[in-house]
Design an enzyme around this catalytic site. Structure first.
Site, short mmCIF file in Angstrom:
data_model
loop_
_atom_site.label_atom_id
_atom_site.label_comp_id
_atom_site.label_asym_id
_atom_site.label_seq_id
_atom_site.Cartn_x
_atom_site.Cartn_y
_atom_site.Cartn_z
N GLU A 93 -7.19 8.27 1.26
CA GLU A 93 -6.12 10.32 1.15
C GLU A 93 -6.32 10.98 0.00
O GLU A 93 -6.77 10.16 -1.14
CB GLU A 93 -5.09 9.78 1.85
N CYS A 106 -4.38 15.16 -6.23
CA CYS A 106 -4.54 13.61 -6.05
C CYS A 106 -5.43 12.75 -5.66
O CYS A 106 -6.36 13.62 -4.43
CB CYS A 106 -2.77 13.08 -5.35
N CYS A 113 -3.45 -1.03 -0.75
CA CYS A 113 -3.04 -1.39 -1.79
C CYS A 113 -2.54 -2.50 -1.71
O CYS A 113 -2.35 -2.68 -0.74
CB CYS A 113 -1.83 -0.55 -2.75
N CYS A 117 4.52 -2.60 -2.73
CA CYS A 117 5.97 -1.23 -2.56
C CYS A 117 6.55 -1.31 -1.65
O CYS A 117 5.88 -0.50 -0.22
CB CYS A 117 5.39 0.07 -3.10
N CYS A 120 6.10 2.92 0.36
CA CYS A 120 5.30 2.86 0.32
C CYS A 120 3.81 2.66 1.47
O CYS A 120 3.63 1.30 2.00
CB CYS A 120 4.46 3.09 -0.82
N GLY A 160 -3.40 2.92 -3.56
CA GLY A 160 -4.28 2.40 -4.83
C GLY A 160 -3.15 2.26 -5.91
O GLY A 160 -2.53 2.92 -6.62
N GLU A 161 -3.47 1.09 -6.74
CA GLU A 161 -2.71 0.65 -8.31
C GLU A 161 -4.15 1.06 -8.98
O GLU A 161 -4.86 0.07 -9.45
CB GLU A 161 -2.48 -0.40 -8.49
N SER A 192 -0.92 7.07 -13.00
CA SER A 192 0.57 6.94 -12.44
C SER A 192 0.09 4.96 -12.52
O SER A 192 -1.02 4.38 -10.87
CB SER A 192 0.36 7.13 -11.32
N SER A 215 5.98 3.82 -12.67
CA SER A 215 6.53 4.54 -11.09
C SER A 215 7.44 3.34 -11.47
O SER A 215 7.83 1.89 -11.35
CB SER A 215 5.37 4.21 -9.77
N LEU A 216 9.26 3.96 -12.07
CA LEU A 216 10.24 2.55 -11.91
C LEU A 216 11.24 2.68 -11.29
O LEU A 216 11.41 1.45 -10.56
CB LEU A 216 10.83 3.52 -13.47
N HIS A 217 11.61 3.65 -10.34
CA HIS A 217 12.51 3.77 -8.67
C HIS A 217 13.48 2.73 -9.04
O HIS A 217 14.65 2.15 -8.03
CB HIS A 217 11.80 3.44 -7.94
N ASN A 291 9.94 10.08 0.32
CA ASN A 291 9.78 10.60 1.26
C ASN A 291 9.92 9.61 1.96
O ASN A 291 8.76 8.82 2.48
CB ASN A 291 7.71 10.75 0.95
N CYS A 334 2.32 9.01 0.33
CA CYS A 334 1.15 8.68 0.47
C CYS A 334 0.78 7.84 1.20
O CYS A 334 1.79 6.32 1.51
CB CYS A 334 1.69 8.04 -1.27
N1 SAH Z 1 0.19 2.37 -7.72
C1 SAH Z 1 0.22 3.88 -8.39
C2 SAH Z 1 0.38 5.11 -7.74
C3 SAH Z 1 0.90 4.83 -6.44
S1 SAH Z 1 1.21 6.49 -5.46
C4 SAH Z 1 1.87 3.92 -8.82
O1 SAH Z 1 3.00 2.63 -8.42
O2 SAH Z 1 1.97 4.51 -9.62
C5 SAH Z 1 1.91 8.06 -7.04
C6 SAH Z 1 4.02 7.43 -6.78
O3 SAH Z 1 4.15 8.33 -5.47
C7 SAH Z 1 4.42 6.20 -7.45
O4 SAH Z 1 5.39 6.56 -8.15
C8 SAH Z 1 5.04 5.70 -5.52
O5 SAH Z 1 6.22 4.95 -6.40
C9 SAH Z 1 5.06 6.61 -5.49
N2 SAH Z 1 5.47 6.62 -3.43
C10 SAH Z 1 4.69 6.04 -2.99
N3 SAH Z 1 5.55 5.47 -1.39
C11 SAH Z 1 6.10 7.22 -1.85
C12 SAH Z 1 7.46 7.88 -0.44
N4 SAH Z 1 6.84 7.41 0.23
N5 SAH Z 1 8.42 8.69 -0.98
C13 SAH Z 1 8.38 8.68 -2.27
N6 SAH Z 1 8.06 8.11 -3.38
C14 SAH Z 1 6.31 7.36 -3.11
#
Ligand code: SAH
Length: 347
Positions: A93, A106, A113, A117, A120, A160-161, A192, A215-217, A291, A334
């Site tokens: 995508e 993007c 991946c 996570c 995701c 992907g990472e 990212s 990506s901290l979260h 999301n 994503c």
């Molecule tokens: N592998 C990379 C890129 C991932 S996508 C990374 O981890 O940063 C980019 C961002 O979207 C990341 O911060 C990921 O954690 C976040 N993400 C993925 N799915 C999501 C979702 N359903 N809702 C919100 N953020 C999401």
């Protein structure tokens, strides 16, 4: 594929390749320009290159296909989401977004991946394979062909990472910023990552001027482990050290992404902890209301919680924005579109 990807060959390597084939150097510029300025998708289209040379190149190289198979356009904000098919049938995508400061794309760096996570959709079926640099560029070229518009910003926030496909991502960045191609400014590129510490340090040593987004979260290891398995491997302390190193080496302000999940990481205590964690670091936080994906029952934080989270950080003088949600009506999260189509069509 037995043949190598011609779209992944950097400019200077193209020159060496052409000279090795016993041809004049200027042919390299012609070929490079066909691929990276005119965005053709087959060697046979290079009509000012002698057929003999085209044949020699084609013996070893092919331009890997990145074929648009589906497109969805948001009725809300014009965001376009693309599903591209690769030569081996893998699907990826990419997203096109219009902002005031320019158009942004993007891209995906891997098909699937392996980071796992929890929230995701891209990771649910694991990693299919790494993309080549040319397949990353191909997504952008495909979007330019479709929209007819200029692209000024690129982020690696598709599936992907990126730091798990390090060499190809670095090649991609070099080619994307090359004057013989799109010539995009490094400052307008964001990589990212979920936080692969040794790779963050390696990236810092490349001395690029790209933006690094982490990506901290979560603001402590325990919570982070519940959301992101990679947190078992690298602690927040190690990530913060790597971020300091990145800033010292590049002078670039860091971005942190923080997806807010209701009652999981959006409490006042989480905001407190987050501000202590980031104290003294030149950074910017992007808050993203999670999301929701149908495979998991994570719920988006409500507006009130998001705003109060933001206020708490601002009181500590932390730079923070709430990410505008783009394309919510078109499987914006994503990996959602890819998964839906794979399952519908039994790819
Ligand atoms: N592998 C990379 C890129 C991932 S996508 C990374 O981890 O940063 C980019 C961002 O979207 C990341 O911060 C990921 O954690 C976040 N993400 C993925 N799915 C999501 C979702 N359903 N809702 C919100 N953020 C999401």
């Amino acid at each position: 594929m037995n043949k190598k990807d011609l779209r992944s060959v950097e400019y200077d390597k193209m020159e060496s390749l052409i000279m090795l084939l016993g041809e004049k150097k200027f042919r390299a510029e012609q070929i490079y320009s066909w691929i990276h300025k005119k965005h053709i998708f087959s060697v046979s289209q290079m009509n000012n290159v002698p057929v003999l040379l085209r044949d020699k190149v084609s013996d070893e190289y092919d331009i890997y296909t990145v074929k648009e198979v589906k497109k969805q356009e948001s009725a809300i904000d014009g965001t376009r989401k693309y599903l591209f098919e690769l030569y081996d049938g893998n699907l990826i995508e990419s997203v096109f977004m219009r902002y005031e400061h320019g158009n942004s794309v993007c891209i995906s760096t891997q098909a699937g991946c392996r980071m796992g996570c929890r929230f995701c959709a891209s990771t649910i079926d694991g990693l299919a394979r790494n993309l080549t640099a040319g397949e990353m560029l191909g997504q952008i070229y495909g979007i330019i062909a479709d929209t007819g518009e200029r692209i000024s910003n690129v982020v690696t926030m598709g599936s992907g990472e990126p730091l798990d496909n390090y060499e190809s991502v670095i090649t991609f960045i070099r080619m994307l910023t090359d004057g013989h191609g799109l010539n995009i400014s490094q400052r307008n590129i964001t990589v990212s990552t979920c936080g692969l510490v040794p790779m963050i340090k390696k990236l810092a040593d490349e001395k690029l001027t790209i933006t690094l987004a982490i990506s901290l979260h979560a603001s402590n290891d325990e919570k982070r482990r519940e959301l992101m398995p990679i947190a078992y491997k690298y602690s927040l302390k190690e990530i913060m050290e790597a971020c300091h190193y990145y800033f010292v080496k590049t002078g670039r302000r860091l971005t942190f992404e923080y997806s807010l999940v209701r009652n999981i990481n959006d409490t006042p205590k989480d905001a407190e902890e987050l501000s202590s964690l980031l104290k003294g670091l030149n950074c910017h936080i992007n808050l993203i209301p999670v999301n929701p994906i149908k495979e998991r029952d994570y719920v988006q934080s409500d507006k009130k919680a998001v705003l109060s989270f933001k206020n708490k950080l601002e009181k500590k003088h932390i730079n923070v924005t709430i990410r505008r949600e783009m394309g919510r009506d078109i499987d914006g999260a994503c990996g959602q579109l890819r998964r839906r189509i794979i399952h519908e069509k039994n790819y």
